[in-house]
Write a protein that holds these residues in place. Structure first.
Motif, PDB file in Angstrom:
ATOM      1  N   MET A 138      61.970  11.811  50.553  1.00 33.54           N
ATOM      2  CA  MET A 138      61.565  11.220  51.812  1.00 33.54           C
ATOM      3  C   MET A 138      62.780  10.582  52.482  1.00 33.54           C
ATOM      4  O   MET A 138      63.545   9.866  51.852  1.00 33.54           O
ATOM      5  CB  MET A 138      60.483  10.182  51.532  1.00 33.54           C
ATOM      6  N   ARG A 139      62.921  10.847  53.757  1.00 35.08           N
ATOM      7  CA  ARG A 139      64.073  10.358  54.511  1.00 35.08           C
ATOM      8  C   ARG A 139      63.775   8.979  55.096  1.00 35.08           C
ATOM      9  O   ARG A 139      62.724   8.761  55.692  1.00 35.08           O
ATOM     10  CB  ARG A 139      64.376  11.340  55.630  1.00 35.08           C
ATOM     11  N   ARG A 140      64.710   8.112  54.940  1.00 34.34           N
ATOM     12  CA  ARG A 140      64.530   6.757  55.427  1.00 34.34           C
ATOM     13  C   ARG A 140      65.256   6.583  56.759  1.00 34.34           C
ATOM     14  O   ARG A 140      66.413   6.974  56.897  1.00 34.34           O
ATOM     15  CB  ARG A 140      65.135   5.799  54.414  1.00 34.34           C
ATOM     16  N   THR A 141      64.578   6.042  57.769  1.00 30.38           N
ATOM     17  CA  THR A 141      65.222   5.815  59.062  1.00 30.38           C
ATOM     18  C   THR A 141      65.416   4.325  59.266  1.00 30.38           C
ATOM     19  O   THR A 141      64.561   3.520  58.913  1.00 30.38           O
ATOM     20  CB  THR A 141      64.361   6.371  60.217  1.00 30.38           C
ATOM     21  N   THR A 142      66.537   4.003  59.818  1.00 32.88           N
ATOM     22  CA  THR A 142      66.807   2.599  60.119  1.00 32.88           C
ATOM     23  C   THR A 142      66.637   2.377  61.611  1.00 32.88           C
ATOM     24  O   THR A 142      66.985   3.230  62.424  1.00 32.88           O
ATOM     25  CB  THR A 142      68.229   2.205  59.707  1.00 32.88           C
ATOM     26  N   VAL A 143      66.097   1.257  61.916  1.00 33.17           N
ATOM     27  CA  VAL A 143      65.870   0.898  63.309  1.00 33.17           C
ATOM     28  C   VAL A 143      66.843  -0.223  63.661  1.00 33.17           C
ATOM     29  O   VAL A 143      66.889  -1.250  62.990  1.00 33.17           O
ATOM     30  CB  VAL A 143      64.420   0.425  63.527  1.00 33.17           C
ATOM     31  N   ARG A 144      67.625   0.023  64.703  1.00 34.94           N
ATOM     32  CA  ARG A 144      68.549  -1.012  65.165  1.00 34.94           C
ATOM     33  C   ARG A 144      67.852  -1.857  66.217  1.00 34.94           C
ATOM     34  O   ARG A 144      67.333  -1.334  67.189  1.00 34.94           O
ATOM     35  CB  ARG A 144      69.795  -0.387  65.763  1.00 34.94           C
ATOM     36  N   ILE A 145      67.855  -3.122  65.990  1.00 34.38           N
ATOM     37  CA  ILE A 145      67.272  -4.046  66.951  1.00 34.38           C
ATOM     38  C   ILE A 145      68.426  -4.741  67.653  1.00 34.38           C
ATOM     39  O   ILE A 145      69.306  -5.301  67.015  1.00 34.38           O
ATOM     40  CB  ILE A 145      66.358  -5.073  66.259  1.00 34.38           C
ATOM     41  N   ARG A 146      68.403  -4.666  68.975  1.00 31.87           N
ATOM     42  CA  ARG A 146      69.489  -5.240  69.751  1.00 31.87           C
ATOM     43  C   ARG A 146      68.956  -6.349  70.634  1.00 31.87           C
ATOM     44  O   ARG A 146      67.772  -6.441  70.879  1.00 31.87           O
ATOM     45  CB  ARG A 146      70.128  -4.150  70.603  1.00 31.87           C
ATOM     46  N   GLY A 147      69.866  -7.142  71.111  1.00 38.22           N
ATOM     47  CA  GLY A 147      69.487  -8.179  72.054  1.00 38.22           C
ATOM     48  C   GLY A 147      69.252  -9.508  71.379  1.00 38.22           C
ATOM     49  O   GLY A 147      69.694  -9.776  70.264  1.00 38.22           O
ATOM     50  N   MET A 148      68.489 -10.342  72.046  1.00 35.65           N
ATOM     51  CA  MET A 148      68.298 -11.715  71.587  1.00 35.65           C
ATOM     52  C   MET A 148      67.436 -11.803  70.333  1.00 35.65           C
ATOM     53  O   MET A 148      67.532 -12.759  69.575  1.00 35.65           O
ATOM     54  CB  MET A 148      67.689 -12.559  72.710  1.00 35.65           C
TER      55      MET A 148
END
Length: 90
Positions: free
Chosen positions: A1-11
Motif C-alpha cells: 500500500m502506497r502512503r501519501t503525505t499531505v503538505r499543509i501550508r499557511g498559518m
C-alpha cells in the motif's frame, strides 16, 4: 500500500504538524506583510481624510449665461400657491 503525505501550508501548518517552534518563518513573513499592508492602508486613509476634510474656497462672481426681463401687463400680489414642489403642471 502506497502512503501519501499531505503538505499543509499557511498559518495552520504549525498546529497540524504539532511543531513546537513558536514562530515559524512563514508566520513571521505573514505578520510582516500584514503590518506593511496595515501601514499602507493607514497612510492612504490619513491622506484621504486630510484632503477631504480641507475646505476649498473659490473667489469669483456668478453670472447667468442668459437672462430674460419679464414684463407683465398687470401688477398684483400672489395670494396663494396652489401647486406643491415637484408636482407636474400642464
Amino acid at each position: 500500500m502506497r502512503r501519501t503525505t499531505v503538505r499543509i501550508r499557511g498559518m495552520n501548518a504549525v498546529a497540524a504538524n504539532g511543531s513546537e517552534e513558536k514562530y515559524p518563518h512563514s508566520s513571521v513573513r505573514q505578520l510582516l506583510v500584514a503590518v506593511v499592508v496595515l501601514a499602507i492602508g493607514a497612510g492612504v486613509a490619513w491622506y484621504t481624510i486630510t484632503q477631504v476634510g480641507s475646505t476649498t474656497v473659490f473667489a469669483g462672481i456668478v453670472q447667468p449665461e442668459q437672462s430674460v426681463d419679464l414684463d407683465f401687463t398687470q401688477t398684483g400680489r400672489v395670494v396663494r400657491i396652489m401647486v406643491k414642489p415637484g408636482e407636474r403642471v400642464i
